[in-house]
Enzyme design. Structure first.
Site, PDB file in Angstrom:
ATOM      1  N   ASP A   1       0.724  -1.208  -0.104  1.00 36.10           N
ATOM      2  CA  ASP A   1       0.071  -0.075   0.157  1.00 36.10           C
ATOM      3  C   ASP A   1       0.836   1.352  -0.133  1.00 36.10           C
ATOM      4  O   ASP A   1       0.378   2.275   0.774  1.00 36.10           O
ATOM      5  CB  ASP A   1      -0.908   0.074   1.196  1.00 36.10           C
ATOM      6  CG  ASP A   1      -1.932  -0.944   1.192  1.00 36.10           C
ATOM      7  OD1 ASP A   1      -1.942  -1.969   0.164  1.00 36.10           O
ATOM      8  OD2 ASP A   1      -2.687  -1.173   2.077  1.00 36.10           O
TER       9      ASP A   1
ATOM     10  N   CYS B   1      -2.379  -2.161   7.738  1.00 37.06           N
ATOM     11  CA  CYS B   1      -2.173  -3.065   6.721  1.00 37.06           C
ATOM     12  C   CYS B   1      -0.915  -4.016   7.038  1.00 37.06           C
ATOM     13  O   CYS B   1      -1.002  -5.195   6.482  1.00 37.06           O
ATOM     14  CB  CYS B   1      -2.243  -2.329   5.239  1.00 37.06           C
ATOM     15  SG  CYS B   1      -4.053  -1.536   5.268  1.00 37.06           S
TER      16      CYS B   1
ATOM     17  N   LYS C   1      -6.605  -4.862  -3.262  1.00 35.94           N
ATOM     18  CA  LYS C   1      -7.392  -5.750  -2.069  1.00 35.94           C
ATOM     19  C   LYS C   1      -8.136  -4.636  -1.389  1.00 35.94           C
ATOM     20  O   LYS C   1      -7.893  -3.313  -1.165  1.00 35.94           O
ATOM     21  CB  LYS C   1      -6.265  -6.175  -0.932  1.00 35.94           C
ATOM     22  CG  LYS C   1      -5.328  -4.732  -0.323  1.00 35.94           C
ATOM     23  CD  LYS C   1      -4.240  -5.365   0.754  1.00 35.94           C
ATOM     24  CE  LYS C   1      -3.468  -4.351   1.156  1.00 35.94           C
ATOM     25  NZ  LYS C   1      -4.237  -3.844   2.074  1.00 35.94           N
TER      26      LYS C   1
END
Ligand code: TIU
Length: 219
Positions: A24, A158, A125
């Site tokens: 990310d 995350c 995701k």
């Protein structure tokens, strides 16, 4: 088999079964003016990871080892966004870099410095964890991956969720302290401590130069 100094003890991986996970590193989390900063967060706590991560990526790519990038985000119609996440009020709203965390928007994509190369895997995701509602397990099975070098943001969200998912699935995770970042220094510290505590309950923690050295020593 490269072995490097880590917490809570030496970490060994096999070049045939290791992958680099870059979680990310998206403009909306990292850039001034983006989603992360709009929530009042200090994005410099995240952007400090870009430099060491680009050095690591360059070394990794030279060796031709697999890289998996992830991006957190949702379909434009938000049908994959759970109500509890949507009700926080930001996802899908118009932000400085397009609709916040929506696939295809400028802010959803990875920062220029770490842009995936052609042929590198990018996993989109909807959740915090990279295994939830994605093909990541199948991708890693095909690669023969057993060890994951984990980088990205944010450490306690995350990165942690993904490391916990990976640990339950039997992957040996090495988290690189200089290549993961949290908006909150106290969460960065605690997040890393939690991974290596209790004899490495979720994995190992080291700094990226140890990985680069281990790759070079193996040559
Ligand atoms: N990628 C990731 O960590 N998503 C987040 O929403 N993190 C926050 O810390 N907010």
């Amino acid at each position: 088999m490269p072995t490097l100094e880590a917490k809570p003890g030496p970490y060994t991986f096999n070049s045939d079964s290791v992958a680099l996970l870059v979680i990310d590193m998206q403009r909306d989390f990292l850039l001034p003016g983006g989603f992360g900063e709009s929530l009042g967060n200090d994005v410099s706590q995240l952007s400090r990871t870009i430099e060491p991560l680009s050095v690591l990526l360059a070394a990794w790519r030279t060796r031709g080892l697999p890289v998996v990038h992830t991006r957190e985000g949702h379909l434009p119609d938000l049908s994959d966004c759970p109500p509890a996440k949507l009700s926080r009020g930001q996802i899908g709203q118009e932000g400085a870099f397009g609709r916040i965390l929506i696939r295809g928007e400028y802010g959803h994509d990875i920062v220029d410095e770490l842009a995936p190369l052609d042929g590198e895997i990018v996993v989109d995701k909807p959740g915090k964890g990279a295994f939830y509602a994605t093909d990541l397990s199948e991708i890693l099975d095909k690669l023969g991956t057993r060890s994951l070098i984990v980088t990205g943001v944010t450490t306690e969200v995350c990165v942690h969720t993904t490391v916990r998912e990976a640990n339950d699935r039997g992957y040996e995770c090495l988290v690189l302290a200089d290549c993961v970042g949290s908006y909150f220094p106290e969460f960065q510290r605690a997040g890393l401590d939690m991974i290596a505590a209790q004899g490495g309950i979720f994995g190992w923690v080291a700094e990226s130069p140890t990985v680069i050295d281990a790759l070079q020593e193996e040559r």
